[in-house]
Design a protein around this motif. Structure first.
Motif, PDB file in Angstrom:
ATOM      1  N   UNK A   1      -4.722  -6.991   1.690  1.00 59.46           N
ATOM      2  CA  UNK A   1      -4.497  -8.124   0.779  1.00 59.46           C
ATOM      3  C   UNK A   1      -4.163  -7.675  -0.638  1.00 59.46           C
ATOM      4  N   UNK A   2      -4.869  -6.689  -1.167  1.00 53.04           N
ATOM      5  CA  UNK A   2      -4.658  -6.282  -2.563  1.00 53.04           C
ATOM      6  C   UNK A   2      -3.245  -5.745  -2.772  1.00 53.04           C
ATOM      7  N   UNK A   3      -2.746  -4.942  -1.832  1.00 48.61           N
ATOM      8  CA  UNK A   3      -1.383  -4.409  -1.942  1.00 48.61           C
ATOM      9  C   UNK A   3      -0.360  -5.539  -1.905  1.00 48.61           C
ATOM     10  N   UNK A   4      -0.606  -6.535  -1.073  1.00 46.39           N
ATOM     11  CA  UNK A   4       0.323  -7.670  -0.983  1.00 46.39           C
ATOM     12  C   UNK A   4       0.324  -8.482  -2.274  1.00 46.39           C
ATOM     13  N   UNK A   5      -0.851  -8.707  -2.825  1.00 53.09           N
ATOM     14  CA  UNK A   5      -0.963  -9.563  -4.011  1.00 53.09           C
ATOM     15  C   UNK A   5      -0.529  -8.865  -5.300  1.00 53.09           C
ATOM     16  N   UNK A   6      -0.798  -7.564  -5.411  1.00 53.20           N
ATOM     17  CA  UNK A   6      -0.560  -6.877  -6.679  1.00 53.20           C
ATOM     18  C   UNK A   6       0.847  -6.302  -6.817  1.00 53.20           C
ATOM     19  N   UNK A   7       1.505  -5.955  -5.685  1.00 57.27           N
ATOM     20  CA  UNK A   7       2.876  -5.436  -5.823  1.00 57.27           C
ATOM     21  C   UNK A   7       3.798  -5.797  -4.662  1.00 57.27           C
ATOM     22  N   UNK A   8       3.375  -6.758  -3.843  1.00 56.01           N
ATOM     23  CA  UNK A   8       4.291  -7.325  -2.853  1.00 56.01           C
ATOM     24  C   UNK A   8       4.476  -6.527  -1.583  1.00 56.01           C
ATOM     25  N   UNK A   9       3.497  -5.733  -1.196  1.00 52.22           N
ATOM     26  CA  UNK A   9       3.592  -4.964   0.045  1.00 52.22           C
ATOM     27  C   UNK A   9       3.903  -5.878   1.223  1.00 52.22           C
ATOM     28  N   UNK A  10       4.918  -5.525   2.007  1.00 53.70           N
ATOM     29  CA  UNK A  10       5.325  -6.373   3.128  1.00 53.70           C
ATOM     30  C   UNK A  10       6.091  -5.544   4.157  1.00 53.70           C
TER      31      UNK A  10
ATOM     32  N   UNK B   1      -4.962  -0.066   0.241  1.00 43.80           N
ATOM     33  CA  UNK B   1      -4.900  -0.153   1.698  1.00 43.80           C
ATOM     34  C   UNK B   1      -3.526  -0.653   2.106  1.00 43.80           C
ATOM     35  N   UNK B   2      -2.840   0.070   3.010  1.00 42.92           N
ATOM     36  CA  UNK B   2      -1.575  -0.409   3.574  1.00 42.92           C
ATOM     37  C   UNK B   2      -1.571  -0.149   5.078  1.00 42.92           C
ATOM     38  N   UNK B   3      -0.964  -1.044   5.828  1.00 40.52           N
ATOM     39  CA  UNK B   3      -0.867  -0.909   7.278  1.00 40.52           C
ATOM     40  C   UNK B   3       0.088  -1.967   7.809  1.00 40.52           C
TER      41      UNK B   3
ATOM     42  N   UNK C   1       8.337   3.585  -2.908  1.00 41.32           N
ATOM     43  CA  UNK C   1       9.313   3.271  -3.958  1.00 41.32           C
ATOM     44  C   UNK C   1       8.973   1.939  -4.617  1.00 41.32           C
ATOM     45  N   UNK C   2       8.581   0.968  -3.794  1.00 38.74           N
ATOM     46  CA  UNK C   2       8.219  -0.356  -4.317  1.00 38.74           C
ATOM     47  C   UNK C   2       7.019  -0.266  -5.255  1.00 38.74           C
ATOM     48  N   UNK C   3       6.001   0.512  -4.861  1.00 36.15           N
ATOM     49  CA  UNK C   3       4.820   0.677  -5.713  1.00 36.15           C
ATOM     50  C   UNK C   3       5.181   1.385  -7.020  1.00 36.15           C
TER      51      UNK C   3
END
Length: 320
Positions: A286-295, A240-242, A223-225
């Motif tokens: 890293x890319x998911x965190x930087x580009x759309x805030x994956x956390x 990449x997400x984990x 949903x966040x993405x």
């Protein structure tokens, strides 16, 4: 997103995705579809539901048009171990269904999501902290499907302007949907067996590390993405997400903090072990965190506590 159609809505991710999207966007605005009927009394039936074989392009287009969908989440697919048992059918379903879904997104100008997987990596991929962009030469049909799917989504974005988005999911752990044919499903089975039998024989060998994530974090991330600013998305297909990298012993130790009597043994399945051995030990998010805030919110121990308590409660309700 205002009117969302979901394929494969009764699958591993689809079930919880439908329920969460309906809470946020309203029951009537999320159309769930699957090739089979939900069980009687299923919460899926609290909103619109239609039977759909995603290889039937005409029916798919008809549903999208009638529902006036502006978003499609294409979740219909065979998972890794199941796909390896029938690779030609897996290609027909996974790729044929994806092409039909992307064509519908192009025709009706829909925002589009479909999941990729760590299965898109292979034995020549760097094993530790696998980069976002790296070698992708998988050795399973599922992995081949996922790499082809990532490229196809990129093509529809650059060629036709379709707003395609995706992420490479690790193993997903949930107490709602029981295992459904994935290589990482041992990490779900182990919790159910811990509660129901007090022991488990893992089909994945000791010291086989793979990435995992709790299903709540996976749903939140989708949903966040999808709600993220598209202009900031560089690696849109697929991130990449984990949340954690674990092996069976790591999960055993986490369970034993709450159930000291729990026992873990091994009965390794060569086919699924071969798939697991071809995947990374850990991936770089890293890319998911930087580009759309994956956390992700859950670590192994907080997930373990929730899983064990939820399965106990689930089994109590089933016995009533």
């Amino acid at each position: 997103m205002q009117k969302i159609i979901i394929t494969g809505a009764l699958g591993q991710i689809g079930t919880e995705l439908v329920l969460n999207l309906r809470k946020k966007y309203g029951n009537e605005n999320v159309l769930a579809t699957d090739i089979r009927e939900p069980e009687q009394g299923s919460e899926i039936l609290d909103g619109p539901f239609e039977i759909l074989d995603v290889t039937d392009k005409d029916k798919l287009f008809e549903l999208v048009k009638d529902f006036k969908a502006d978003t499609m989440m294409h979740m219909a697919a065979l998972l890794s171990a199941t796909a390896e048992k029938n690779p030609l059918f897996a290609w027909e379903l996974n790729m044929g269904g994806l092409v039909n879904a992307l064509e519908a997104a192009r025709e009706y100008q829909m925002q589009f999501f479909t999941p990729s997987s760590i299965g898109a990596f292979g034995p020549t991929t760097p094993k530790d902290m696998t980069p976002q962009e790296t070698i992708q030469r998988p050795t399973s049909m599922y992995g081949v499907n996922k790499v082809a799917g990532e490229l196809l989504c990129d093509y529809y974005h650059t060629k036709f302007g379709v707003d395609t988005r995706s992420m490479r999911f690790p193993g997903l752990i949930s107490y709602i949907k029981e295992p459904g044919g994935g290589t990482t499903d041992y990490a779900v089975e182990i919790y159910f067996k811990a509660i129901r039998e007090g022991k488990y024989n893992s089909y994945i060998a000791k010291d086989t590390y793979m990435d995992m994530m709790f299903m709540d974090d996976a749903i939140k991330s989708i949903i966040q993405l999808m709600e993220a600013d598209g202009s900031k998305l560089i690696h849109r297909n697929a991130y990449n997400v984990s949340a954690m990298s674990v092996d069976p012993e790591t999960i055993k130790e986490s369970i034993q903090k709450l159930m000291p009597e729990f026992e873990l043994g091994y009965d390794v399945d060569p086919e699924r072990q071969a798939i697991a051995d071809s995947w990374p030990n850990s991936i770089d998010t890293t890319c998911a965190k930087e580009e759309w805030g994956f956390s992700p919110q859950y670590n192994l121990d907080s997930m373990t506590e929730l899983m064990l308590n939820a399965i106990k409660e689930k089994d109590k309700l089933a016995q009533k």
